[in-house]
Design an enzyme around this catalytic site. Structure first.
Site, PDB file in Angstrom:
ATOM      1  CG  ASP A   1      -0.272   0.002   2.544  1.00 13.43           C
ATOM      2  OD1 ASP A   1       0.715  -0.742   2.696  1.00 13.43           O
ATOM      3  OD2 ASP A   1      -0.719   0.727   3.459  1.00 13.43           O
TER       4      ASP A   1
ATOM      5  CD  GLU B   1       4.202   0.839   6.999  1.00 11.79           C
ATOM      6  OE1 GLU B   1       5.055   1.142   7.853  1.00 11.79           O
ATOM      7  OE2 GLU B   1       3.843   1.640   6.111  1.00 11.79           O
TER       8      GLU B   1
END
Length: 383
Positions: free
Chosen positions: A76, A141
């Site tokens: 991400d 994250e």
């Protein structure tokens, strides 16, 4: 174009703003499965925040007796910000003046591609490698981090998966590739303080209690307190106020409440409960009526200059001729979760100067050397 650069571009082209993965993990899993990895996708989180996690492992010839080295990271990326401010489309990888531009180029799709190609090369040249290689990749994250690495670590622990070494691909280099390894991170403890006052007309202060005035000495004491002295690995614990709010917006009203957001970045010399107790004592000694909502973002962790850091140091020296520095500076990372189940955890990756920025980029000539450093680390530890 090198295999690493080509894969980096393919990953950047995937739209993967948290919690989306955008197909990155599927690309990675297929590459790993082609060289003998067992790969498993784990989807977690509520329907409106679905997180994709990848666990992949290739056992070595020594089986359970061999060491296990895990590469960890995230697919991400943070939002792009205003598209009109980008020189080129953030999800169209673009090489310009020796730089590769795109969202996630630095944080951390170049590292992910380098992990994969380094592993492919290692497995090809060391088909009988003794140790095992694992990958733990998440798409949560950059966001809340509630359904990513933390739940995967719990899952691995439940299944009895041993981990000896972990390299996280965070962009740690500062001025040149290889100049810094993160061998630990400070802990993060946040609080929202609410101090009660009595609202009144500002012309009649005797009828009210101004929580700003009441709190000022205590806040000053908190700012001036030395929470610890740090140690050889960590700077002293720091206390910072991030937001202060009071009042109705009118300039003739004594506020009835003061709200203060604050954060500790703490070393291994302090424990969260100690910091809470000391802070609350200062507030109580000041006679304040208050309540605090606490959030522990993560505990500090440290990996000494052992086998993993030593191998990475040697790999960096061989590839770049640089003597690297070990550091614990910076914010929190998923290392705080992995350190609970893995003996040695370090972070190493490309330059971090453009992470999260408009026109995020990496130096094209750093891509292959980064891959080589990861491969040489594998060769030292699990061949």
């Amino acid at each position: 174009m090198s295999a690493t650069l080509k894969l980096t571009e393919a990953l950047i082209a995937c739209h993967s703003v948290t919690p989306a993965d955008g197909g990155c993990q599927d690309l990675i899993a297929k590459r790993l499965q082609a060289i003998g990895f067992h790969a498993e996708s784990v989807v977690s989180g509520p329907e409106n925040f679905q997180v994709t996690n990848l666990w992949a492992i290739k056992k070595g010839k020594a089986g359970d007796q061999g060491k296990v080295l895990m590469f960890a990271g995230h697919t991400d990326v943070v939002p792009t910000g205003p598209l009109e401010k980008w020189t080129s489309d953030p999800f169209t990888p673009t090489i310009r003046d020796g730089m590769l531009y795109g969202r996630g180029a630095a944080d951390m799709k170049t590292s992910l591609a380098s992990f994969v190609v380094a592993t492919e090369e290692f497995v090809t040249t060391h088909p009988d490698h003794q140790g095992s290689i694992a990958f733990l990749i998440t798409s949560d994250e950059e966001g809340p981090a509630n359904d990513g690495t933390v739940i995967m670590c719990e899952r691995l622990q439940k299944h009895g998966q041993r981990l000896d070494y972990c390299v996280i691909g965070e962009p740690t280099s500062v001025n040149t590739l290889g100049d810094m390894i993160k061998n630990g991170r400070r802990g993060s403890l946040s609080g929202k303080l609410r101090v009660k006052g009595i609202q009144a007309h500002i012309a009649y202060p005797h009828l009210g209690q101004n929580p700003i005035h009441l709190s000022a000495p205590a806040i000053s004491a908190l700012v001036e307190t030395q929470w610890d002295k740090g140690n050889e690995y960590f700077q002293p614990t720091s206390f910072q106020i991030s937001n202060v709010h009071a009042g109705t917006g009118a300039n003739n009203v004594i506020p009835g409440k003061l709200v203060v957001d604050f954060n500790f970045r703490f070393s291994t010399e302090s424990k969260p409960e100690q910091l809470r107790e000391r802070l609350e004592k200062i507030l109580k000694d000041a006679g304040l009526e208050f309540e605090i909502d606490w959030v522990l973002g993560g505990s500090p962790f440290i990996t000494g200059d052992g086998d993993l850091a030593g191998a990475l140091r040697k790999a960096i020296k061989a590839e770049t001729k640089i003597d690297t520095e070990l550091s614990t500076t910076g914010g929190t990372s998923d290392g705080r979760f992995i350190a609970k189940i893995c003996k040695e955890v370090v972070e190493f990756g490309p330059l971090n100067a453009t992470s999260h920025k408009i026109d995020e980029c990496v130096i094209v000539d750093d891509v292959v050397p980064l891959k080589n450093i990861y491969r040489k680390t594998l060769e030292q530890l699990i061949a």
